[in-house]
Design a protein around this motif. Structure first.
Motif, PDB file in Angstrom:
ATOM      1  N   LEU A  78       0.636  -6.274  15.136  1.00 17.49           N
ATOM      2  CA  LEU A  78       1.819  -7.099  14.910  1.00 17.49           C
ATOM      3  C   LEU A  78       1.895  -8.312  15.834  1.00 17.49           C
ATOM      4  CD1 LEU A  78       4.486  -4.317  14.304  1.00 17.49           C
ATOM      5  CD2 LEU A  78       3.513  -5.881  12.634  1.00 17.49           C
ATOM      6  N   GLY A  79       0.900  -8.497  16.682  1.00 14.37           N
ATOM      7  CA  GLY A  79       0.919  -9.643  17.586  1.00 14.37           C
ATOM      8  C   GLY A  79       2.017  -9.565  18.624  1.00 14.37           C
ATOM      9  N   LEU A  98      -4.987 -11.011  10.294  1.00 22.54           N
ATOM     10  CA  LEU A  98      -3.768 -11.339  11.028  1.00 22.54           C
ATOM     11  C   LEU A  98      -4.061 -12.019  12.359  1.00 22.54           C
ATOM     12  CD1 LEU A  98      -1.566  -8.156  10.409  1.00 22.54           C
ATOM     13  CD2 LEU A  98      -1.742 -10.257   9.059  1.00 22.54           C
ATOM     14  N   LEU A  99      -5.222 -11.755  12.943  1.00 23.72           N
ATOM     15  CA  LEU A  99      -5.544 -12.377  14.228  1.00 23.72           C
ATOM     16  C   LEU A  99      -5.727 -13.885  14.102  1.00 23.72           C
ATOM     17  CD1 LEU A  99      -7.993  -9.853  15.952  1.00 23.72           C
ATOM     18  CD2 LEU A  99      -5.558 -10.193  16.348  1.00 23.72           C
ATOM     19  N   GLY A 100      -6.029 -14.355  12.900  1.00 23.18           N
ATOM     20  CA  GLY A 100      -6.235 -15.780  12.715  1.00 23.18           C
ATOM     21  C   GLY A 100      -5.026 -16.522  12.172  1.00 23.18           C
ATOM     22  N   LEU A 101      -3.914 -15.814  11.962  1.00 26.90           N
ATOM     23  CA  LEU A 101      -2.750 -16.458  11.375  1.00 26.90           C
ATOM     24  C   LEU A 101      -1.989 -17.295  12.396  1.00 26.90           C
ATOM     25  CD1 LEU A 101      -1.093 -13.766   9.045  1.00 26.90           C
ATOM     26  CD2 LEU A 101      -2.603 -15.647   8.418  1.00 26.90           C
ATOM     27  N   PRO A 102      -1.468 -18.442  11.979  1.00 26.15           N
ATOM     28  CA  PRO A 102      -0.549 -19.194  12.846  1.00 26.15           C
ATOM     29  C   PRO A 102       0.703 -18.352  13.115  1.00 26.15           C
ATOM     30  CG  PRO A 102      -1.309 -20.545  11.005  1.00 26.15           C
ATOM     31  CD  PRO A 102      -1.738 -19.137  10.717  1.00 26.15           C
ATOM     32  N   PRO A 103       1.379 -18.593  14.242  1.00 25.44           N
ATOM     33  CA  PRO A 103       2.561 -17.781  14.596  1.00 25.44           C
ATOM     34  C   PRO A 103       3.610 -17.706  13.489  1.00 25.44           C
ATOM     35  CG  PRO A 103       1.892 -19.141  16.454  1.00 25.44           C
ATOM     36  CD  PRO A 103       1.036 -19.556  15.301  1.00 25.44           C
ATOM     37  N   ALA A 104       3.872 -18.809  12.805  1.00 28.38           N
ATOM     38  CA  ALA A 104       4.904 -18.794  11.762  1.00 28.38           C
ATOM     39  C   ALA A 104       4.521 -17.875  10.613  1.00 28.38           C
ATOM     40  CB  ALA A 104       5.143 -20.217  11.253  1.00 28.38           C
ATOM     41  N   ARG A 110       5.427  -9.881   9.914  1.00 22.58           N
ATOM     42  CA  ARG A 110       6.037  -8.922  10.834  1.00 22.58           C
ATOM     43  C   ARG A 110       7.499  -8.666  10.448  1.00 22.58           C
ATOM     44  NH1 ARG A 110       6.506 -11.867  15.699  1.00 22.58           N
ATOM     45  NH2 ARG A 110       4.267 -11.616  16.055  1.00 22.58           N
ATOM     46  N   GLY A 111       7.820  -7.429  10.222  1.00 25.49           N
ATOM     47  CA  GLY A 111       9.195  -7.059   9.890  1.00 25.49           C
ATOM     48  C   GLY A 111       9.471  -7.036   8.402  1.00 25.49           C
ATOM     49  N   GLN A 112       8.722  -7.820   7.631  1.00 25.45           N
ATOM     50  CA  GLN A 112       8.919  -7.824   6.191  1.00 25.45           C
ATOM     51  C   GLN A 112       7.874  -6.994   5.478  1.00 25.45           C
ATOM     52  OE1 GLN A 112       8.794 -11.666   4.262  1.00 25.45           O
ATOM     53  NE2 GLN A 112       9.757 -10.870   2.413  1.00 25.45           N
ATOM     54  N   ARG A 113       6.598  -7.221   5.783  1.00 21.00           N
ATOM     55  CA  ARG A 113       5.533  -6.485   5.099  1.00 21.00           C
ATOM     56  C   ARG A 113       4.944  -5.392   5.992  1.00 21.00           C
ATOM     57  NH1 ARG A 113       1.623 -10.375   1.905  1.00 21.00           N
ATOM     58  NH2 ARG A 113       1.362  -8.415   0.738  1.00 21.00           N
ATOM     59  N   ILE A 114       4.983  -5.584   7.291  1.00 27.12           N
ATOM     60  CA  ILE A 114       4.596  -4.544   8.249  1.00 27.12           C
ATOM     61  C   ILE A 114       5.747  -4.402   9.232  1.00 27.12           C
ATOM     62  CG2 ILE A 114       2.922  -3.767   9.958  1.00 27.12           C
ATOM     63  CD1 ILE A 114       0.876  -5.621   8.761  1.00 27.12           C
ATOM     64  N   THR A 141      16.534 -12.584   8.429  1.00 31.88           N
ATOM     65  CA  THR A 141      15.383 -13.265   9.017  1.00 31.88           C
ATOM     66  C   THR A 141      14.363 -13.637   7.945  1.00 31.88           C
ATOM     67  OG1 THR A 141      15.643 -12.138  11.148  1.00 31.88           O
ATOM     68  CG2 THR A 141      13.462 -13.023  10.652  1.00 31.88           C
ATOM     69  N   HIS A 142      14.251 -12.795   6.914  1.00 31.82           N
ATOM     70  CA  HIS A 142      13.266 -13.034   5.855  1.00 31.82           C
ATOM     71  C   HIS A 142      13.899 -13.411   4.516  1.00 31.82           C
ATOM     72  CE1 HIS A 142      10.066 -11.486   8.445  1.00 31.82           C
ATOM     73  NE2 HIS A 142      10.886 -10.520   8.775  1.00 31.82           N
ATOM     74  N   HIS A 143      15.209 -13.207   4.374  1.00 27.41           N
ATOM     75  CA  HIS A 143      15.899 -13.511   3.113  1.00 27.41           C
ATOM     76  C   HIS A 143      17.189 -14.253   3.450  1.00 27.41           C
ATOM     77  CE1 HIS A 143      13.159 -10.755   1.002  1.00 27.41           C
ATOM     78  NE2 HIS A 143      13.351  -9.942   2.023  1.00 27.41           N
ATOM     79  N   ARG A 144      17.087 -15.556   3.605  1.00 27.51           N
ATOM     80  CA  ARG A 144      18.218 -16.349   4.097  1.00 27.51           C
ATOM     81  C   ARG A 144      19.280 -16.625   3.032  1.00 27.51           C
ATOM     82  NH1 ARG A 144      17.167 -18.171   9.125  1.00 27.51           N
ATOM     83  NH2 ARG A 144      14.999 -18.143   9.830  1.00 27.51           N
ATOM     84  N   ASP A 145      18.959 -16.392   1.763  1.00 29.47           N
ATOM     85  CA  ASP A 145      19.911 -16.705   0.706  1.00 29.47           C
ATOM     86  C   ASP A 145      20.709 -15.483   0.239  1.00 29.47           C
ATOM     87  OD1 ASP A 145      17.708 -15.476  -0.331  1.00 29.47           O
ATOM     88  OD2 ASP A 145      17.485 -16.785  -2.081  1.00 29.47           O
TER      89      ASP A 145
END
Length: 362
Positions: A78-79, A98-104, A110-114, A141-145
C-alpha cells in the motif's frame, strides 16, 4: 455517483474457482519483494525476496513470530512505509505494478481497491471525530459526488453489516465509547466502505479475548464472502488462520520458509520452523504433555545469520554443512507437494503437528 453497495460485487463463482486453483490470473502478485531500512545502526533487511499470489475470493494467511516481516510486506503493498525504506521487486495489482505508480494514482488504489484493517483499532481511529464521520470520510475520499443522505445511509448500513447494535446511534458515538472488539468492527467497516477487491487484515484480533477474536474473524469472513474480496490475513497465531485461510505463508527473518495449502502445511509441515510453531500450540484433543518450544530468539534483521536464517535455532541443522553457508531456495518438497525453504525438507521425519485442534479449510 453513489458509493458501491456491498451487494454489487457478489462473485461466488469467482470465489469458488479461486479456491479450487482454477483462477487464470491473481488479483495481487508479489515478486521478489525486498524492503530495507537505512538506520544509524546499519541496514535493516526487513524482507528478502518475498513472493506470493493472491487470487480472487481466497484468504492467504501470513504467519510467523514478531519481526518476521509480515506487516512490512503488507505496508509495502500500500506504499505506507516511512521515507527511509528502500523497496524493490514487483507488486502487481490487476496487472499494474504499484511500485511504479505516481503517488496520486496509488492513492486512488489505496482504500478503494485495496484496503487495510490495522491491528490497533484505537490508534487507527481519530479520537476527536465520531465513527460515522470517519467512515464517511473513507467514502468521500474516493466518491466526492455522494449526497449527504446516501453517505448517512451507507455509513449506517456498514455499521449494521459488521454487527454493531443500533448502528444509527453508533455512528454518532466516539471511538472511546466502544469496546475493543466493537472498535475493531468499526475499522473493518471503514475498510469495506468502498467494497475493495483486496483486504489486508494486519493482526485484526490482537489484544482481544478468545470470544471476541472469534466474533471479529466471523465478521471478516462474512463480509469477504458477501463482497467476493480476497484477503491477506496476517497473524502470529496459527489457530487464527487454521479455520479461515485457504493457503498460508510461514515467514521468518524476512523470508518465506514454507508455503502451500493450509491443510498440507499444517498436517505435513516440511520446514523445522513450521514444525516448531505447531509444536508450541496447545491442542484440545491431547491430554497433558509438555509443549515444545523453539530454542533461542529470532535474529536481528541488522545481522541475519548466513545460510539458512533459522539454522542457529534449528534442531535439524547439519553443522558443518549447507545450513550455515547456503541460503536454501523455496522449492517443492517431493514428500509433501508444497514449498519449503529447507535443504533437507525431503528428509525431515514426519511428525504429527501439535497445532490447534481446528479443521483446516484446504
Amino acid at each position: 455517483m453513489s458509493p458501491p453497495s456491498s451487494t454489487d460485487r457478489v462473485v461466488a463463482t469467482t470465489s469458488s474457482a479461486s479456491r479450487s486453483g482454477t483462477a487464470a490470473e491473481p488479483v495481487l502478485a508479489v515478486r521478489n519483494l525486498r524492503v530495507r531500512f537505512r538506520t544509524a545502526r546499519g541496514v535493516v533487511h526487513a524482507t528478502e525476496g518475498v513472493s506470493y499470489d493472491l487470487f480472487g475470493g481466497e484468504v492467504l494467511g501470513v504467519v510467523g513470530e514478531s519481526g518476521s516481516g509480515k506487516t512490512v510486506s503488507a505496508m509495502a503493498v500500500l506504499g505506507l512505509l516511512p521515507a527511509n525504506a528502500e523497496v524493490t521487486g514487483q507488486i502487481h495489482f490487476r496487472g499494474r505494478d504499484l511500485l511504479g505508480l505516481p503517488p496520486a494514482e496509488l492513492r486512488a488504489v489505496r482504500g478503494q481497491r485495496i484496503a487495510m484493517v490495522f491491528q490497533d483499532a484505537l490508534a487507527a481511529l481519530n479520537p476527536l471525530h465520531r465513527v460515522g464521520s470517519q467512515i464517511a470520510e473513507a467514502i468521500t475520499t474516493h466518491h466526492r459526488d455522494v449526497t449527504r443522505r446516501q453517505l448517512r445511509d451507507r455509513t449506517v448500513q456498514l455499521l449494521g453489516d459488521v454487527g454493531i447494535p443500533n448502528p444509527s446511534a453508533a455512528a454518532r458515538r466516539y471511538p472511546h465509547e466502544f469496546s475493543g472488539g466493537m472498535r475493531q468492527r468499526v475499522v473493518i467497516a471503514m475498510a469495506l466502505a468502498n467494497d475493495p477487491e483486496v483486504i489486508i487484515a494486519d493482526e485484526p484480533t490482537t489484544a482481544l479475548d478468545v470470544t471476541t477474536q472469534a466474533q471479529v474473524l466471523d465478521v471478516l469472513e462474512r463480509m469477504r464472502e458477501r463482497t467476493g474480496s480476497a484477503m491477506v490475513l496476517i497473524t502470529h497465531n496459527l489457530g487464527v488462520v487454521t479455520g479461515v485461510a485457504d493457503r498460508v505463508l510461514v515467514m521468518y527473518a524476512g523470508k518465506v520458509m514454507e508455503s502451500g495449502g493450509i491443510g498440507a502445511v499444517f498436517t505435513k509441515p516440511a520446514h523445522p520452523y513450521t514444525i516448531g510453531l505447531l509444536g508450541s500450540m496447545p491442542r484440545l484433543d491431547q491430554d497433558g504433555g509438555r509443549l515444545t518450544r523453539i530454542a533461542g530468539q529470532p535474529p536481528s534483521l541488522l545481522d541475519v545469520p548466513p545460510g539458512c536464517a533459522f539454522h542457529p535455532r534449528c534442531p535439524h541443522a547439519q553443522l558443518p554443512g549447507p545450513c550455515a553457508t547456503d541460503v536454501p531456495e523455496l522449492r517443492t518438497a517431493s514428500a509433501t507437494g508444497h514449498r519449503s525453504a529447507c535443504h533437507f525438507a525431503d528428509d525431515l521425519t514426519r511428525v504429527s503437528p501439535s497445532g490447534p485442534s481446528l479443521e483446516p479449510r484446504g
